[in-house]
Design a protein around this motif. Sequence first.
Motif, short mmCIF file in Angstrom:
data_model
loop_
_atom_site.label_atom_id
_atom_site.label_comp_id
_atom_site.label_asym_id
_atom_site.label_seq_id
_atom_site.Cartn_x
_atom_site.Cartn_y
_atom_site.Cartn_z
N ARG A 123 0.83 -1.21 0.00
CA ARG A 123 0.00 0.00 0.00
C ARG A 123 0.86 1.25 0.00
O ARG A 123 0.60 2.21 -0.73
CB ARG A 123 -0.91 0.00 1.22
N ASN A 124 1.90 1.23 0.81
CA ASN A 124 2.75 2.41 0.92
C ASN A 124 3.75 2.52 -0.23
O ASN A 124 4.36 3.58 -0.42
CB ASN A 124 3.49 2.42 2.25
N ALA A 125 3.93 1.42 -0.96
CA ALA A 125 4.84 1.45 -2.11
C ALA A 125 4.16 1.97 -3.37
O ALA A 125 4.83 2.32 -4.34
CB ALA A 125 5.39 0.04 -2.38
N VAL A 126 2.83 2.03 -3.35
CA VAL A 126 2.11 2.60 -4.50
C VAL A 126 2.50 4.06 -4.65
O VAL A 126 2.48 4.81 -3.67
CB VAL A 126 0.59 2.47 -4.30
N PRO A 127 2.88 4.49 -5.84
CA PRO A 127 3.33 5.89 -6.01
C PRO A 127 2.27 6.89 -5.55
O PRO A 127 1.08 6.73 -5.82
CB PRO A 127 3.55 5.99 -7.53
N THR B 181 -8.86 -7.45 1.10
CA THR B 181 -7.71 -6.56 1.25
C THR B 181 -6.82 -6.58 0.01
O THR B 181 -6.31 -5.54 -0.41
CB THR B 181 -6.90 -6.96 2.49
N ALA B 182 -6.67 -7.75 -0.58
CA ALA B 182 -5.82 -7.87 -1.77
C ALA B 182 -6.38 -7.06 -2.93
O ALA B 182 -5.64 -6.35 -3.63
CB ALA B 182 -5.68 -9.34 -2.17
N VAL B 183 -7.69 -7.14 -3.17
CA VAL B 183 -8.26 -6.39 -4.29
C VAL B 183 -8.27 -4.90 -3.99
O VAL B 183 -8.20 -4.08 -4.91
CB VAL B 183 -9.67 -6.92 -4.62
N ALA B 184 -8.30 -4.54 -2.71
CA ALA B 184 -8.21 -3.12 -2.35
C ALA B 184 -6.86 -2.54 -2.78
O ALA B 184 -6.78 -1.38 -3.20
CB ALA B 184 -8.40 -2.93 -0.85
N LEU B 185 -5.80 -3.33 -2.67
CA LEU B 185 -4.48 -2.87 -3.09
C LEU B 185 -4.48 -2.52 -4.58
O LEU B 185 -3.81 -1.58 -5.01
CB LEU B 185 -3.43 -3.93 -2.79
N VAL B 186 -5.22 -3.29 -5.36
CA VAL B 186 -5.33 -2.99 -6.79
C VAL B 186 -6.02 -1.64 -6.98
O VAL B 186 -5.62 -0.83 -7.82
CB VAL B 186 -6.11 -4.10 -7.52
N GLY B 187 -7.05 -1.39 -6.16
CA GLY B 187 -7.74 -0.12 -6.24
C GLY B 187 -6.83 1.05 -5.90
O GLY B 187 -6.88 2.10 -6.56
N TYR B 188 -5.99 0.89 -4.88
CA TYR B 188 -5.06 1.96 -4.50
C TYR B 188 -4.11 2.29 -5.65
O TYR B 188 -3.74 3.45 -5.85
CB TYR B 188 -4.24 1.57 -3.27
N TYR B 189 -3.71 1.24 -6.38
CA TYR B 189 -2.76 1.46 -7.48
C TYR B 189 -3.43 2.10 -8.69
O TYR B 189 -2.89 3.02 -9.30
CB TYR B 189 -2.13 0.13 -7.89
N LEU B 190 -4.63 1.61 -9.03
CA LEU B 190 -5.29 2.07 -10.24
C LEU B 190 -6.02 3.39 -10.08
O LEU B 190 -6.23 4.10 -11.06
CB LEU B 190 -6.28 0.99 -10.73
N TYR B 191 -6.42 3.70 -8.84
CA TYR B 191 -7.24 4.89 -8.65
C TYR B 191 -6.77 5.66 -7.41
O TYR B 191 -7.42 5.62 -6.36
CB TYR B 191 -8.71 4.51 -8.50
N PRO B 192 -5.65 6.36 -7.51
CA PRO B 192 -5.20 7.18 -6.37
C PRO B 192 -6.24 8.24 -6.07
O PRO B 192 -6.79 8.87 -6.98
CB PRO B 192 -3.89 7.78 -6.87
N LEU B 193 -6.52 8.43 -4.79
CA LEU B 193 -7.57 9.37 -4.40
C LEU B 193 -7.18 10.08 -3.12
O LEU B 193 -6.83 9.46 -2.12
CB LEU B 193 -8.89 8.62 -4.19
N ALA B 194 -7.24 11.40 -3.16
CA ALA B 194 -6.98 12.19 -1.96
C ALA B 194 -8.19 12.14 -1.04
O ALA B 194 -9.33 12.19 -1.52
CB ALA B 194 -6.67 13.64 -2.34
N MET C 239 -9.39 5.21 -1.73
CA MET C 239 -10.39 4.40 -2.44
C MET C 239 -9.79 3.04 -2.78
O MET C 239 -8.77 2.96 -3.48
CB MET C 239 -10.83 5.11 -3.72
N PRO C 240 -10.38 1.95 -2.27
CA PRO C 240 -11.58 1.87 -1.42
C PRO C 240 -11.24 2.04 0.05
O PRO C 240 -10.08 1.99 0.43
CB PRO C 240 -12.07 0.46 -1.70
N SER C 241 -12.27 2.21 0.88
CA SER C 241 -12.07 2.34 2.32
C SER C 241 -12.04 0.96 2.97
O SER C 241 -13.05 0.26 3.02
CB SER C 241 -13.20 3.16 2.94
N MET C 242 -10.86 0.57 3.48
CA MET C 242 -10.78 -0.69 4.20
C MET C 242 -11.31 -0.57 5.62
O MET C 242 -11.60 -1.58 6.25
CB MET C 242 -9.35 -1.22 4.20
#
Length: 276
Positions: free
Chosen positions: A58-62, A142-155, A193-196
């Motif tokens: 999660r924290n490695a996602v740019p 949780t695993a699919v949420a990581l995909v969301g963090y990568y594909l859709y960065p959200l403030a 996004m998404p909210s875990m």
Amino acid sequence: MGDATVTTLDGRKAAVPDPVAADPGQGLLPRLRTPRRPRFWFEILLIAVSYWTYSLVRNAVPEQKAEALRNADWIWQAEHALGIAVEESVNQAVNSATWLIIGMNYYYATLHFVVTLGVLVWLYRRHPGRYGATRLVLFATTAVALVGYYLYPLAPPRLMNGGDFIDTVMVHQTWGSMASGDLKHMSNQYAAMPSMHIGWSVWCGLTIFALATIPWVRVLGLLYPALTLVVIVATANHFWLDAVGGVLCLAFGFAVAGVWYGRQPYALPQVVPARL
């Protein structure tokens, strides 16, 4: 759930094996898909390694700040179009009650982990046959949420440009948020996004409601994700639509467990044979 019995033609009763029981002659894959009593040391190691991996990934996602802010603007406009953009009003109203918002800050920082671990321990002790499948739901979510963090960065709302959202942790100097203060450099700021908090709390709530036998405990199970939704909005950490994303991830988790075990986790036997 034990073996069923049938009466044969000569009047004697014969046991019918439970359909989820593993046949010793089966291959590796069928044995892996058969519920077994969890091992304590393995579960502790698995949870520790899994959470470490989740945090690392999660924290490695740019931190794509510009894109995350654009996405936040889009979410905010979409909520206005849907007539549900009231997060700012909730944030400001709750912030006016100091005792309430401080309590919510600590709620946000702690119960997300405490309640989830508590439910896992309860499952391990009281529902060992359902533990593995229910844990799989949580892990797949949780695993699919990581995909969301990568594909859709959200403030989160508190970091939006030109808004009047209040960062309640910063204002009230409460500890525990990895997204504010000195700890913000240890956490990806643009993974809203998404909210875990919602994904995990709904998992907890459904599990408690489905398996608890005491009525008031079942009610608390339903109240927990509802209160969590209020907290994530009041503290300006998430939009309503982030919560929708968390629920969709949870639905994916249940689908994975259902496919793997052939039925939903709560329908599995409560007690199963110990591992050999």
